[in-house]
Design a protein around this motif. Structure first.
Motif, short mmCIF file in Angstrom:
data_model
loop_
_atom_site.label_atom_id
_atom_site.label_comp_id
_atom_site.label_asym_id
_atom_site.label_seq_id
_atom_site.Cartn_x
_atom_site.Cartn_y
_atom_site.Cartn_z
N UNK A 19 0.66 -1.29 0.02
CA UNK A 19 0.15 -0.24 -0.02
C UNK A 19 0.90 1.38 -0.08
N UNK A 20 2.12 1.22 -0.38
CA UNK A 20 3.15 2.25 -0.26
C UNK A 20 3.65 2.35 -1.69
N UNK A 21 4.21 3.66 -1.74
CA UNK A 21 5.04 3.89 -3.10
C UNK A 21 6.36 4.52 -2.63
N UNK A 22 7.38 4.18 -2.97
CA UNK A 22 8.48 4.71 -2.64
C UNK A 22 9.25 5.87 -3.51
N UNK A 47 1.72 6.24 2.02
CA UNK A 47 0.92 5.14 1.87
C UNK A 47 -0.28 5.59 0.64
N UNK A 48 -0.36 5.30 -0.35
CA UNK A 48 -1.08 5.67 -1.24
C UNK A 48 -2.29 4.78 -1.34
N UNK A 49 -2.38 3.66 -0.69
CA UNK A 49 -3.63 2.70 -0.57
C UNK A 49 -4.48 2.93 0.85
N UNK A 50 -4.26 3.90 1.62
CA UNK A 50 -4.67 4.11 2.69
C UNK A 50 -5.96 5.42 2.49
N UNK A 51 -6.84 5.21 2.90
CA UNK A 51 -7.92 6.26 2.88
C UNK A 51 -7.74 6.87 4.41
N UNK A 52 -7.72 8.04 4.28
CA UNK A 52 -7.32 8.80 5.66
C UNK A 52 -8.53 9.74 5.92
N UNK A 53 -8.89 10.21 7.16
CA UNK A 53 -10.05 10.85 7.33
C UNK A 53 -9.66 12.14 8.31
N UNK A 70 -14.36 14.27 6.03
CA UNK A 70 -13.67 14.37 4.74
C UNK A 70 -12.59 13.01 4.67
N UNK A 71 -12.99 12.38 3.92
CA UNK A 71 -11.96 11.16 3.52
C UNK A 71 -11.06 11.52 2.22
N UNK A 72 -9.79 11.13 2.25
CA UNK A 72 -8.87 11.31 1.23
C UNK A 72 -7.97 10.20 1.03
N UNK A 73 -7.19 10.16 0.14
CA UNK A 73 -5.93 9.34 -0.18
C UNK A 73 -5.03 9.99 -1.41
N UNK A 96 -3.70 14.63 -4.07
CA UNK A 96 -4.57 14.26 -3.24
C UNK A 96 -5.83 13.82 -4.12
N UNK A 97 -6.67 12.75 -3.79
CA UNK A 97 -7.97 12.67 -4.07
C UNK A 97 -8.97 12.72 -3.12
N UNK A 98 -10.06 13.33 -3.27
CA UNK A 98 -11.18 13.20 -2.23
C UNK A 98 -11.94 12.26 -2.57
N UNK A 99 -12.34 11.30 -1.74
CA UNK A 99 -13.13 9.96 -1.72
C UNK A 99 -14.22 10.19 -1.11
#
Length: 360
Positions: free
Chosen positions: A92-95, A125-131, A157-160, A225-228
């Motif tokens: 779920x990460x990118x280096x 962490x690009x695969x984690x949806x944060x709030x 607000x949820x974003x990744x 950043x993308x708003x989910x």
């Protein structure tokens, strides 16, 4: 260059005689280096003891003894560099590889090598949806509506992360920036609507507008950043006017209930009307078929009579006359008087229509 007393080194090699005569191989002198006491910045006695034993074992393992002692720090440095240069990138990460602090490349999950200390890898962490919860405090949630009312509008607000490079390099304090942009967009949209709309009917529409505005600002800043999702919480009026707003909400609920009941009644009547229309159409279709069949029968009968008429016109003409008279007279009121034996007729003023019902 060999270390000796004549060249100003003050002692033998780095692991032999100390500059001031302290022999580090002597356990009693291991706390001193170069004739100085062990203080801040020097190794503790236990660690020095472990390192010294390792050096002794290494010298004993290498042919020629202490002649190759200089390999020890080289090997240790190489080991430290290799150890610090290997990175494990999770699924779920990118280096993001930084070379001397500047962006170099982006790598996918797996084992990656970045030459330390020249390179370093950040692993967002690009695969984690944060709030982000906004409006948990009253001063952050109170907003001014278009009709000059103040209401509390908490939202989530949820974003990744969609672009790790942009996320790391284009904005600072990413979460605080996203929070500020979302709050600004929410205040803008709330200021364009009435308090009643924000509290009742337009919550989903407001959430969609705020999400669109926030995403547009993030794209403009190239934040990566993308708003989910964006969800409004329980919007509330100020405590001083909460009862009045509650009355308005109840009135709105009653209005919706009455509208639903009216819609149900309308649907019921529409169904009944549609059923009646269907029945009338079916009856009309049946009458149409019957009329067509009757007309076809009359046509066939007329053609048959016409064929007979062409063969015997006088007989046919008289038969049609008699049948027509029979049809007409059978549907009219009439009195038939037979001639008496003595030849007497009917009294001229006898009320014959009144006599007929009595005769029946």
């Amino acid at each position: 260059m060999p270390w000796n007393k004549d060249e100003g080194g003050g002692g033998q090699g780095p692991w032999g005689q100390g500059p001031n005569g302290g022999n580090r191989d002597n356990p009693r002198n291991r706390n001193n280096w170069g004739g100085r006491n062990n203080g801040p910045g020097n190794l503790p006695p236990e660690l020095e003891d472990i390192i010294q034993r390792s050096k002794d074992q290494f010298r004993n393992a290498i042919p020629g003894g202490g002649r190759f002692s200089w390999l020890i720090p080289v090997i240790l440095v190489i080991a430290v560099v290799i150890y610090n240069s290997i990175y494990q990138i999770q699924p779920d990460e990118r280096g993001v590889v930084l070379r001397l602090g500047s962006y170099a490349r982006t790598v996918d999950p797996g084992l990656e090598f970045a030459l330390w200390p020249i390179e370093h890898i950040e692993k967002p962490r690009v695969g984690t949806v944060r709030q982000i919860n906004i409006g948990t405090e009253q001063r952050d949630s109170q907003m001014l509506t278009g009709d000059k009312n103040i209401i509390s509008v908490p939202f989530t607000l949820q974003w990744r992360i969609s672009n790790p490079k942009d996320f790391l390099f284009n904005i600072a304090n990413q979460e605080a920036t996203i929070r500020a942009l979302a709050q600004s967009a929410m205040r803008e949209v709330v200021a364009q609507n009435s308090a009643q709309a924000v509290l009742t009917t337009k919550k989903s529409e407001i959430a969609a507008q705020v999400s669109t505005i926030t995403q547009g600002l993030l794209d403009e800043y190239q934040a990566g950043v993308t708003i989910t999702a964006l969800n409004l919480g329980e919007t509330q009026p100020p405590a001083e006017v909460a009862d009045a707003f509650a009355d308005v909400v109840r009135a709105e609920q009653n209005r919706r209930q009455l509208e639903n009941e009216a819609q149900q009644y309308r649907n019921q009547k529409n169904q009944q009307a549609e059923g009646e229309v269907g029945r009338l159409i079916e009856n009309a279709t049946g009458d149409k078929a019957a009329a067509i069949a009757e007309a076809k029968g009359e046509t066939a009968r007329f053609l048959a009579v016409y064929e007979q008429y062409k063969q015997a016109k006088d007989v046919t003409r008289r038969r049609l006359f008699l049948e027509t008279m029979e049809n007409v007279l059978s549907q009219s009121n009439k009195v038939v008087i037979e001639q008496g034996k003595n030849g007497t007729g009917v009294v001229p003023y006898l009320p014959l229509p009144q006599i007929q019902p009595k005769a029946n």
